[in-house]
Design an enzyme around this catalytic site. Structure first.
Site, mmCIF file in Angstrom:
data_model
loop_
_atom_site.group_PDB
_atom_site.id
_atom_site.type_symbol
_atom_site.label_atom_id
_atom_site.label_comp_id
_atom_site.label_asym_id
_atom_site.label_seq_id
_atom_site.Cartn_x
_atom_site.Cartn_y
_atom_site.Cartn_z
ATOM 1 N N LYS A 169 -12.680 -56.649 -15.707
ATOM 2 C CA LYS A 169 -12.058 -56.614 -14.379
ATOM 3 C C LYS A 169 -13.078 -56.155 -13.345
ATOM 4 O O LYS A 169 -13.204 -56.747 -12.265
ATOM 5 C CB LYS A 169 -10.835 -55.689 -14.381
ATOM 6 C CG LYS A 169 -9.643 -56.309 -15.113
ATOM 7 C CD LYS A 169 -8.523 -55.319 -15.398
ATOM 8 C CE LYS A 169 -7.471 -55.967 -16.281
ATOM 9 N NZ LYS A 169 -6.443 -55.040 -16.770
ATOM 10 N N GLN B 18 -4.818 -48.961 -16.220
ATOM 11 C CA GLN B 18 -4.878 -49.735 -17.451
ATOM 12 C C GLN B 18 -3.901 -49.171 -18.488
ATOM 13 O O GLN B 18 -3.922 -47.970 -18.777
ATOM 14 C CB GLN B 18 -6.324 -49.716 -17.994
ATOM 15 C CG GLN B 18 -6.533 -50.575 -19.218
ATOM 16 C CD GLN B 18 -6.354 -52.070 -18.954
ATOM 17 O OE1 GLN B 18 -6.834 -52.598 -17.959
ATOM 18 N NE2 GLN B 18 -5.640 -52.749 -19.837
ATOM 19 N N ASP C 61 -0.815 -54.905 -10.174
ATOM 20 C CA ASP C 61 -0.298 -55.357 -11.469
ATOM 21 C C ASP C 61 1.121 -55.909 -11.321
ATOM 22 O O ASP C 61 1.626 -56.580 -12.220
ATOM 23 C CB ASP C 61 -0.262 -54.178 -12.467
ATOM 24 C CG ASP C 61 -1.363 -54.278 -13.514
ATOM 25 O OD1 ASP C 61 -1.897 -55.380 -13.712
ATOM 26 O OD2 ASP C 61 -1.671 -53.235 -14.123
#
Ligand SMILES: NC(=O)c1ccc[n+]([C@@H]2O[C@H](COP(=O)([O-])OP(=O)(O)OC[C@H]3O[C@@H](n4cnc5c(N)ncnc54)[C@H](OP(=O)(O)O)[C@@H]3O)[C@@H](O)[C@H]2O)c1
Length: 295
Positions: free
Chosen positions: A54, A98, A121
């Protein structure tokens, strides 16, 4: 007849290139440099790889990447304090924590603490609710990737029958909402579905998001259907290394389907690409600018 292989790698690269052009325009025309904070708690090897990928993609697109790596023993309060700082930081347009988190931290409490406008997200209940009511939301990256792959393969998907196997909050549920918002007729299937093969055979677009290797067999697929395989399971190879396998028995399915994503090289590549798009969207909305149409 063998199915067309949907090249997720090439489509993701195209989206990343579009994202980089959008970032360049935002910088030169509006003086905005989109930035994302990626928070990793602990040393899970798979999470470390995802975070590295990422970070590289964000920098390649010309955006700012703020990495926060915290000890596995970090308390929930300390993590929430970091999120509060990131929520207040105007240079941070997107926040990604994460998952999975260590067991002393409640995932839902952390997701709820992220400013929904920075929730790239798309897991916050505000974004889930906006998506479920057909309003503009930050939508989870993997399901958006699935929808784009299906549209690239089929063109207009209006009115098609979509079956989503799996109902997790990060893949299955948002995928179903996305296809509904694109005017498909959607069925959600799960572990309690009766006669799953028959339900799958109804699908013009079959989304497999289960996490059980090669569960969906060739004779579960309607001839000519578009099959999007989200599943990723790592299995041992004879030479002692490992390989990734999807939820769909690929060799059987490709003889029946019209188009199919491979694993790897399908949906996985799209997830990071859509993270870039969500960060650009968040940066534009923060500045009161219409987000670019990337897809
Ligand atoms: N490509 C990517 O970037 C990406 C991103 C995220 C996830 N993934 C992969 O996608 C897969 C799914 O992830 P997830 O997070 O959604 O998994 P999850 O939270 O474990 O959810 C799995 C879903 O599959 C359903 N299921 C389990 N066994 C089933 C069966 N025998 N028949 C029908 N449905 C069954 C479960 O049903 P119930 O609700 O009834 O238990 C559940 O809804 C995993 O392999 C994961 O690694 C890939």
């Amino acid at each position: 007849m063998s199915a067309r292989i949907i090249d997720g790698k090439a489509i993701a690269e195209d989206i990343r290139a579009q994202a980089a052009r959008a970032v360049a325009t935002l910088k030169t025309v509006h003086g905005i440099e989109p930035g994302i904070a990626v928070v990793l708690v602990g040393e899970d090897p798979a999470s470390q790889v995802y975070v590295r990928n990422k970070d590289a993609a964000v920098k390649e697109a010309g955006m700012r990447s703020f990495q926060h790596t915290l000890d596995a023993a970090t308390s929930q309060d300390d993590l929430l304090a970091l999120i509060a700082r990131l929520n207040a930081d105007p240079a941070v347009h997107g926040i990604l924590v994460q998952l999975p988190l260590p067991e002393q931290i409640h995932t839902n409490a952390v997701i709820a603490a992220i400013d929904p406008a920075k929730d790239v997200d798309g897991f916050h209940i505000i974004n889930a609710g906006l998506l479920a009511t057909g309003q503009a939301a930050l939508v989870p990256c993997t399901p958006t990737g699935c929808a784009i792959l299906a549209e690239r393969a089929l063109g207009d998907i209006t009115g098609l029958e979509v079956v989503v196997v799996g109902r997790s909050n990060i893949v299955g549920r948002p995928a179903a909402q996305l296809f509904l918002n694109r005017n498909c007729t959607v069925t959600m299937a799960h572990s309690r579905t009766r006669d799953l093969p028959a339900v799958c055979r109804r699908a013009d677009i079959l989304i497999a998001a289960v996490g059980r290797k090669e569960m969906i067999r060739g004779d579960w697929i309607k001839p000519g259907a578009c099959v999007i395989d989200v599943g990723i399971t790592r299995v041992p190879r004879e030479d002692g290394k490992t390989r990734l396998v999807g939820d769909v028995a690929f060799d059987e399915a490709k003889e029946v389907a019209g188009a199919i994503t491979p694993v790897p090289g399908g949906v996985g590549r799209m997830t990071v690409a859509m993270l870039l798009v969500n960060t650009i969207t968040a940066a534009c909305r923060a500045a009161g600018i219409e987000p670019p149409d990337i897809g």
